[in-house]
Enzyme design. Structure first.
Site, short mmCIF file in Angstrom:
data_model
loop_
_atom_site.label_atom_id
_atom_site.label_comp_id
_atom_site.label_asym_id
_atom_site.label_seq_id
_atom_site.Cartn_x
_atom_site.Cartn_y
_atom_site.Cartn_z
N ARG A 1 -12.36 -3.14 0.18
CA ARG A 1 -13.27 -2.27 0.53
C ARG A 1 -13.71 -1.18 -0.65
NH1 ARG A 1 -12.61 1.05 5.52
NH2 ARG A 1 -10.29 1.50 4.44
N SER B 1 -2.22 -2.03 -1.43
CA SER B 1 -1.22 -1.95 -0.27
C SER B 1 -0.07 -3.10 -0.44
CB SER B 1 -1.95 -2.23 1.25
OG SER B 1 -2.86 -1.08 1.18
N ASP C 1 -1.32 2.44 0.96
CA ASP C 1 -2.25 2.61 2.36
C ASP C 1 -1.57 3.72 3.17
OD1 ASP C 1 -0.28 0.69 2.87
OD2 ASP C 1 -2.00 -0.70 3.93
#
Ligand code: BGC
Length: 454
Positions: A78, A142, A196
């Site tokens: 993203r 992450s 994350d």
């Protein structure tokens, strides 16, 4: 257990129930072992909990501006522009989502970083962002990274099915920056690197300072919490005052009772003998555990009259979403070419999904309990736990099982623990971390050291 002892459906199901059980005694043992491993990890001794300093403290809530974030977590990338109002409110000004093709996850490292740089380029084009200026970017990555500063860190090992070559052991910020330069995007500067879980904790803390834990229960699983710097013995250079968020990397916890299905799944995985807790808890694996049980039950003639032996033959073809459908009272049989499934078989599959997902939630509950009691053994404060991930958000009954374990362990004190869903925390939190990094930069003449926010 011998084959003859478990050849009737009822005895097989009670056998499963017992090998997947997490009793309150087991939960207490998990807590004790977690504490020992946390302590060793913080001291830099051998431990299955990496306890990684993040170089980030809790935010003040006054961070302000619009920041660019790249979030690489699992199967998606993203790119986000996040707006912070300086008063605890955040909003997403723009978001673009891109799927990472399977061949990139397992191909050459440079290719994946080139792909990411292309995604950022598309985001700039779509949102007509001026490419004549320079920009700060916060990078949510992450995976387990040994951070050496806020904006650098080496990948310790891939998880969640990634195997891209040439990345493990290297600085992921340097790899991203090199790809940005290759793609003529060198005007973007990576100012922060965050896990994350750290993003999720920081995102919640921005509006609620009582939040002291970030958890992900999704494709992968992990958690972080603010630790007293004086207790992070492996980093004496950090100074002795204040708190720093520590990324536990609890997916690596290895002191759990693995059953035969867990062991087989682990052996066949791309990261054998690693991420034991993650393989028993996270969304990437629950479907595969259930599939392995189904195959055995078909072989024993205990499911589908033993006639559909090829229906579940491919690894990872059964997903946690399928189990979730069953838990909602629906089913996944059509996806596997199964028609006219008997009521007995439906009931068996329902039981299996319940058994596998309940164990996951109970282990997650015990791990949360371990971190809370590490921070506050006598429950002197309230604890808000920011949790993101589809398993927690969407799997029917999952949250109730976590709460159930906490109640069984702590009675009334469990009320001091609040579990809160924080969607998109990984991106928003990184923007806040980016804002802290930008404000820490010495200001010379010109606007914001010549760096522009989007
Ligand atoms: C990674 C963690 C991450 C978690 C949740 C795990 O596989 O090792 O770094 O926080 O997944 O995305």
């Amino acid at each position: 257990m011998g084959k003859n002892q478990v050849n009737t459906l009822d005895s097989f199901l009670s056998h499963l129930e017992s090998i997947f059980s997490v009793t309150i005694h087991d939960a207490k043992e998990i807590i004790d072992t977690f504490h020992r491993e946390m302590s060793s990890g913080l001291a830099g001794m051998k431990s299955s909990l990496k306890m990684i300093p993040s170089f980030v403290g809790p935010p003040s809530g006054t961070e302000k501006g619009k920041y660019l974030v790249l979030d690489l977590g699992g199967t998606n990338i993203r790119v986000l522009a996040v707006e912070l109002d300086g008063k605890g409110n955040t909003s997403m000004a723009a978001v673009s989502r891109f799927v990472i093709p399977q061949e990139m996850m397992c191909g050459a490292g440079d290719a994946i970083f080139d792909y990411i740089a292309d995604c950022i380029k598309l985001f700039f084009e779509k949102n007509c962002i001026d490419r004549q200026k320079t920009y700060d970017l916060a990078f949510t990555f992450s995976f387990p990274v040994e951070q050496s500063s806020l904006a650098s860190g080496k990948l310790i090992g891939w998880t969640k099915g990634f195997t891209a070559s040439g990345v493990v052991g290297n600085d992921v910020v340097a790899l991203l920056s090199a790809a940005l330069r290759r793609k003529e995007m060198g005007f973007i500067h990576v100012v922060a690197l965050a896990n994350d879980t750290v993003g999720t904790l920081v995102a919640k803390c921005y509006s609620d300072p009582s939040c002291d834990m970030g958890v992900i229960l999704g494709t992968g699983t992990n958690a972080c919490y603010p630790e007293k710097v004086a207790r992070i013995l492996k980093c004496p250079v950090l100074g002795l005052s204040g708190k720093m968020i520590v990324n536990i990397e609890w997916g690596g916890f290895s002191q759990l009772k693995m059953n035969i299905y867990d062991q087989d799944l682990d052996c066949a995985s791309r990261n054998a003998d690693k991420q034991h807790l993650e393989k028993m808890v996270s969304g990437m694996y629950l479907g595969e555990i259930a599939r392995r049980v189904i195959v055995e039950m078909m072989n024993r003639g205990l499911l589908f009259k033993g006639t559909n032996l090829s229906a579940f033959s491919r690894e990872y073809m059964l997903h946690t979403e399928h189990l979730s459908l069953v838990a909602q009272g629906s089913d996944f049989f059509a996806d596997f070419g199964l028609r006219d499934v008997s009521e007995v078989d439906r009931g068996t599959i329902r039981e299996l999904c319940r058994i596998v997902s309940t164990r996951s939630a109970k282990i997650a509950g015990a791990a949360i309990a371990a971190v809370v009691t590490w921070m506050d053994a006598n429950f002197e404060s309230d604890h808000t736990i920011a949790i993101d991930g589809t398993l927690f958000e969407k799997y029917p009954g999952y949250q109730d099982h976590i709460v159930g374990v906490l109640r069984e362990l702590f009675g009334e004190c469990a009320k001091r623990i609040r579990l809160e869903l924080v969607r998109d925390g990984s991106g928003i939190g990184s923007a806040i971390i980016g804002a802290v990094a930008a404000s820490a930069r010495p200001v010379s003449s010109g606007d914001d050291c010549g760096r522009h926010r989007i």
